[in-house]
Design a protein around this motif. Sequence first.
Motif, mmCIF file in Angstrom:
data_model
loop_
_atom_site.group_PDB
_atom_site.id
_atom_site.type_symbol
_atom_site.label_atom_id
_atom_site.label_comp_id
_atom_site.label_asym_id
_atom_site.label_seq_id
_atom_site.Cartn_x
_atom_site.Cartn_y
_atom_site.Cartn_z
ATOM 1 N N GLN A 97 0.705 -1.291 -0.223
ATOM 2 C CA GLN A 97 0.078 0.072 0.035
ATOM 3 C C GLN A 97 0.738 1.334 -0.082
ATOM 4 O O GLN A 97 0.836 1.892 0.980
ATOM 5 N N GLY A 98 1.497 1.401 -1.185
ATOM 6 C CA GLY A 98 2.391 2.523 -1.306
ATOM 7 C C GLY A 98 3.758 2.609 -0.423
ATOM 8 O O GLY A 98 4.467 3.554 -0.512
ATOM 9 N N GLY A 99 4.131 1.318 0.050
ATOM 10 C CA GLY A 99 5.203 1.399 0.493
ATOM 11 C C GLY A 99 6.402 0.917 -0.209
ATOM 12 O O GLY A 99 6.202 1.030 -1.410
ATOM 13 N N PRO A 100 7.773 1.168 -0.062
ATOM 14 C CA PRO A 100 8.830 1.033 -0.818
ATOM 15 C C PRO A 100 8.754 -0.379 -1.394
ATOM 16 O O PRO A 100 8.648 -1.354 -0.775
ATOM 17 N N VAL A 101 9.332 -0.530 -2.638
ATOM 18 C CA VAL A 101 9.536 -1.533 -3.397
ATOM 19 C C VAL A 101 10.852 -1.352 -4.287
ATOM 20 O O VAL A 101 11.123 -0.416 -4.728
ATOM 21 N N ALA A 102 11.417 -2.232 -4.519
ATOM 22 C CA ALA A 102 12.623 -2.139 -5.268
ATOM 23 C C ALA A 102 12.942 -3.642 -5.913
ATOM 24 O O ALA A 102 12.518 -4.424 -5.283
ATOM 25 N N GLY A 154 4.750 0.993 -10.064
ATOM 26 C CA GLY A 154 3.404 0.748 -10.208
ATOM 27 C C GLY A 154 3.156 -0.902 -10.348
ATOM 28 O O GLY A 154 2.460 -1.708 -9.375
ATOM 29 N N PRO A 155 3.862 -1.616 -11.420
ATOM 30 C CA PRO A 155 3.642 -2.904 -11.422
ATOM 31 C C PRO A 155 4.332 -3.861 -10.600
ATOM 32 O O PRO A 155 3.745 -4.806 -10.323
ATOM 33 N N LEU A 156 5.419 -3.246 -9.867
ATOM 34 C CA LEU A 156 5.921 -4.160 -8.873
ATOM 35 C C LEU A 156 4.792 -4.228 -7.593
ATOM 36 O O LEU A 156 4.808 -5.269 -6.949
ATOM 37 N N VAL A 180 9.172 -11.926 0.008
ATOM 38 C CA VAL A 180 9.338 -12.033 -1.401
ATOM 39 C C VAL A 180 10.475 -10.852 -1.838
ATOM 40 O O VAL A 180 10.147 -9.802 -1.504
ATOM 41 N N GLN A 181 11.149 -11.460 -2.688
ATOM 42 C CA GLN A 181 12.250 -10.572 -3.098
ATOM 43 C C GLN A 181 12.207 -10.165 -4.727
ATOM 44 O O GLN A 181 12.297 -11.577 -5.236
ATOM 45 N N LEU A 182 11.832 -9.009 -5.201
ATOM 46 C CA LEU A 182 11.547 -8.781 -6.534
ATOM 47 C C LEU A 182 12.832 -8.701 -7.151
ATOM 48 O O LEU A 182 13.843 -7.939 -6.686
ATOM 49 N N PHE A 183 13.225 -9.376 -8.364
ATOM 50 C CA PHE A 183 14.705 -9.387 -8.723
ATOM 51 C C PHE A 183 14.821 -8.882 -10.156
ATOM 52 O O PHE A 183 15.742 -8.672 -11.060
ATOM 53 N N GLY A 184 13.425 -8.828 -10.838
ATOM 54 C CA GLY A 184 13.347 -8.505 -12.345
ATOM 55 C C GLY A 184 12.052 -8.523 -12.920
ATOM 56 O O GLY A 184 10.977 -8.560 -12.335
#
Length: 241
Positions: free
Chosen positions: A18-23, A111-113, A131-135
């Motif tokens: 909910q609007g938090g950091p993603v990377a 947004g997509p992340l 979950v660790q997003l990597f690509g």
Amino acid sequence: MGRGRTTGVGMTRTSGTQGGPVALSRDGLPAWLDPVVRAAETVRPTQLSRFLPPEDGSGRQSAVLILFGEDERGPQLLLMERASSLRSHAGQPSFPGGALDPEDGDPQGEGPLRAALREAEEETGLDPSGVQLFGVLPRLYIPVSGFVVTPVLGWWREPTPVGVVDPNETARVFTVPVADLTHPDNRATAIHPSGFHGPAFLVESALVWGFTAGVIDRLLHFAGWERPWDRDKQVPLDWRA
């Protein structure tokens, strides 16, 4: 399968929806994911699908989470089966995902992340903090629904229980070993009366076809995991599929 070390593209830990950091981060990924990382860096949109986003910018922005995990059976993917009552893609196995909401943020940025994690949480009960997003893969298009889809790649660093959250949307949630997806006996070509034909997987008592199977097929190919299989083996679909 040991853990490898690859260079990071972002060091912020993925958390919240909910609007938090993603990377995106590649630190500490298992070594067996290295081919997927390389594929995401080099694959071109036309190598994934002939259906690409409209040049006029139309289409509904959406995202799916391609989540890789690992258990005693080895590397695996998280899939869900859509409820048979849904108007779009009813009964089909798919990646968790859906349309971007305004609070997800910029469709050209994070947004997509954020949408991929949010939808996965809503549909499967997945805890995004594990979950660790990597690509990300290039944006693709689903003509039948008008969705412009960003496939987001994730590593299930800290697995948590998952299952059906809303039976009106999801029939079941399950994982599929990558070894089963690459096994030639589980592969076929799906044939639809509309003229569509494409890769299919017969795994976990499910027939995976369409957009989801197409992305899996290309990932297996460009990661170097694909094994020779009989492309003349056909699975006919009916008009309701």
